[in-house]
Scaffold this motif. Sequence first.
Motif, short mmCIF file in Angstrom:
data_model
loop_
_atom_site.label_atom_id
_atom_site.label_comp_id
_atom_site.label_asym_id
_atom_site.label_seq_id
_atom_site.Cartn_x
_atom_site.Cartn_y
_atom_site.Cartn_z
N ALA A 80 0.81 -0.89 0.52
CA ALA A 80 -0.20 -0.11 -0.11
C ALA A 80 0.84 1.19 -0.23
CB ALA A 80 -1.11 0.17 0.74
N LYS A 81 2.04 1.66 0.44
CA LYS A 81 2.94 2.48 0.67
C LYS A 81 3.46 2.70 0.15
CE LYS A 81 5.75 4.92 3.81
NZ LYS A 81 6.69 5.05 4.90
N ARG A 82 5.03 1.70 -0.33
CA ARG A 82 5.38 1.35 -2.08
C ARG A 82 4.85 0.99 -3.19
NH1 ARG A 82 10.93 1.24 0.74
NH2 ARG A 82 10.39 0.70 2.99
N GLN A 83 3.85 1.24 -3.44
CA GLN A 83 2.89 0.44 -4.64
C GLN A 83 4.18 -0.45 -5.03
OE1 GLN A 83 1.45 3.09 -6.82
NE2 GLN A 83 -0.30 3.67 -4.69
N GLN A 84 4.73 -1.65 -4.32
CA GLN A 84 5.62 -2.24 -5.42
C GLN A 84 5.00 -3.77 -5.26
OE1 GLN A 84 8.99 -1.35 -2.79
NE2 GLN A 84 10.36 -0.69 -4.13
N SER A 85 5.51 -4.09 -6.78
CA SER A 85 4.29 -5.01 -6.66
C SER A 85 5.10 -7.10 -5.83
CB SER A 85 4.74 -6.09 -8.23
OG SER A 85 5.91 -6.26 -8.50
N LEU A 86 3.54 -7.94 -4.79
CA LEU A 86 4.08 -8.35 -4.36
C LEU A 86 3.84 -9.60 -4.97
CD1 LEU A 86 1.94 -6.99 -1.47
CD2 LEU A 86 4.26 -6.82 -2.05
N PRO A 87 5.01 -10.40 -5.08
CA PRO A 87 4.83 -12.21 -5.65
C PRO A 87 4.62 -12.97 -4.67
CG PRO A 87 7.31 -11.23 -5.72
CD PRO A 87 6.53 -10.21 -5.26
N GLY A 88 4.75 -14.20 -4.84
CA GLY A 88 3.78 -15.48 -4.13
C GLY A 88 2.67 -15.59 -3.71
N LEU A 89 1.75 -14.33 -3.02
CA LEU A 89 1.08 -14.53 -2.57
C LEU A 89 -0.29 -15.22 -3.74
CD1 LEU A 89 2.63 -12.36 -1.56
CD2 LEU A 89 0.98 -11.51 -1.28
N ARG A 90 -0.87 -15.53 -2.44
CA ARG A 90 -2.42 -16.46 -3.20
C ARG A 90 -3.77 -15.35 -2.59
NH1 ARG A 90 -3.57 -20.08 1.04
NH2 ARG A 90 -5.15 -19.83 1.39
N VAL A 91 -4.04 -15.35 -4.16
CA VAL A 91 -5.53 -14.27 -4.25
C VAL A 91 -6.49 -15.26 -4.06
CG1 VAL A 91 -6.38 -12.37 -5.28
CG2 VAL A 91 -4.03 -12.34 -5.26
N GLU A 92 -7.72 -14.69 -3.37
CA GLU A 92 -8.89 -15.78 -3.77
C GLU A 92 -9.98 -14.70 -4.06
OE1 GLU A 92 -8.59 -18.89 -0.31
OE2 GLU A 92 -9.88 -17.52 0.25
N ALA A 93 -10.91 -14.69 -4.93
CA ALA A 93 -12.06 -13.67 -5.34
C ALA A 93 -12.97 -14.22 -5.21
CB ALA A 93 -11.89 -13.96 -7.17
N TRP A 94 -14.07 -13.42 -4.15
CA TRP A 94 -15.22 -14.64 -4.00
C TRP A 94 -16.41 -13.53 -4.86
CZ3 TRP A 94 -15.93 -17.69 0.11
CH2 TRP A 94 -14.73 -18.44 1.11
N ASP A 95 -17.27 -14.15 -4.37
CA ASP A 95 -18.69 -13.57 -4.76
C ASP A 95 -19.67 -13.15 -3.66
OD1 ASP A 95 -21.18 -12.57 -6.30
OD2 ASP A 95 -22.26 -14.24 -5.39
N LYS A 96 -20.11 -11.81 -3.61
CA LYS A 96 -20.72 -11.96 -2.21
C LYS A 96 -21.96 -11.83 -2.65
CE LYS A 96 -20.83 -9.49 2.03
NZ LYS A 96 -19.52 -9.47 3.23
N ASP A 97 -22.67 -12.51 -1.20
CA ASP A 97 -24.02 -13.70 -1.52
C ASP A 97 -24.72 -13.01 -0.77
OD1 ASP A 97 -26.34 -14.70 -2.53
OD2 ASP A 97 -25.68 -16.37 -1.75
N MET A 98 -26.12 -12.93 -0.41
CA MET A 98 -27.04 -12.86 0.74
C MET A 98 -27.41 -13.99 1.49
SD MET A 98 -30.60 -11.19 -1.47
CE MET A 98 -31.68 -11.23 0.16
N LEU A 99 -26.64 -14.94 1.20
CA LEU A 99 -26.73 -16.48 2.17
C LEU A 99 -25.82 -16.00 2.63
CD1 LEU A 99 -29.85 -18.52 0.91
CD2 LEU A 99 -29.79 -16.23 2.73
N ILE A 100 -24.82 -17.12 1.88
CA ILE A 100 -23.35 -17.42 1.91
C ILE A 100 -23.08 -17.24 0.43
CG2 ILE A 100 -21.80 -20.15 1.85
CD1 ILE A 100 -24.35 -21.31 3.19
N ASP A 101 -21.03 -16.31 0.65
CA ASP A 101 -20.15 -16.15 0.06
C ASP A 101 -19.43 -17.11 -0.98
OD1 ASP A 101 -20.77 -13.15 1.13
OD2 ASP A 101 -19.14 -13.37 1.52
#
Length: 290
Positions: free
Chosen positions: A13-34
């Motif tokens: 966030a501060k340096r705005q430098q890229s971060l390799p090797g991290l796991r990214v999960e995409a989630w769908d926001k749902d009314m019941l269970i994401d």
Amino acid sequence: MATYSISGIVVSAKRQQSLPGLRVEAWDKDMLIDDLLGTATTDGQGRFTMQFDKTYFMELFLDRKPDVYFKVYVGDRLVLDSGDRVVVNISTHPDPFLLSVPEEALSTDTASGTFVVKGTVLTAAGQPLRNLQVAAYDKGIDGLSLLSSTASAADGSYLLHYMRSSLQGKTRADLLVRVFTDAKLTQEIARSEVKYVAGATETVNFSIAQQDSLRGTEYERLLAALQPLLGGKALEDLKEDGEAQNITFLANKSGWDPRAVAMAARAASLSAGTQITAAHYYALFRWHSQ
């Protein structure tokens, strides 16, 4: 059935430098269970991409589009949850996402196999050199393996992270750090000595003759070519329609590819509404267009 494609980059966030090797999960926001939409690991330049179709999120509402947020992990440790900043009704091919991880969440954690390389890239006179590519490698008997790369910040500093899983069975890297003028890591201008059995955190500083780094990045060269031609108009205000052909005009006058000019304008527009630099957006668009 429509296939959705999500891509993006994870930066500090501060340096705005890229971060390799991290796991990214995409989630769908749902009314019941994401719903989990997909998982990806950021590459050496912090980029990720994933694909999914409607079966991943379509439950009660057959015509709905996903409302997406992200979780980012270092190993098994959660370092970012954007659940309070949901992007609603995304298209099948949305603009790339930029995810900013707080600096305090990126502390070294050897138990989970996270390692850090940091330092500065300066001229011999001590002036910072920004937007040079700094890459960390593990040296092995068969040569070098890229661990992570990023661009130096405005103050010349850089921060790299890599995971033990990148070391091909080794517990510690035999660390070599190199500096390049280009994003493809072909034009080397400096390198460190090899640090055998590198520690959890290593500091590697560079002092570079200024003439070796004057060419600048593609984005900087493009801006330098466009600025004298803008006539006071902001990049984010450029138009290309039946009434105005700003992109075509600038491309013809500057000699740059119209696609590059259009990407710079779009990057400036997106940057204006966030705290992410236009250079990051431009790099994402260039990667996406290859």
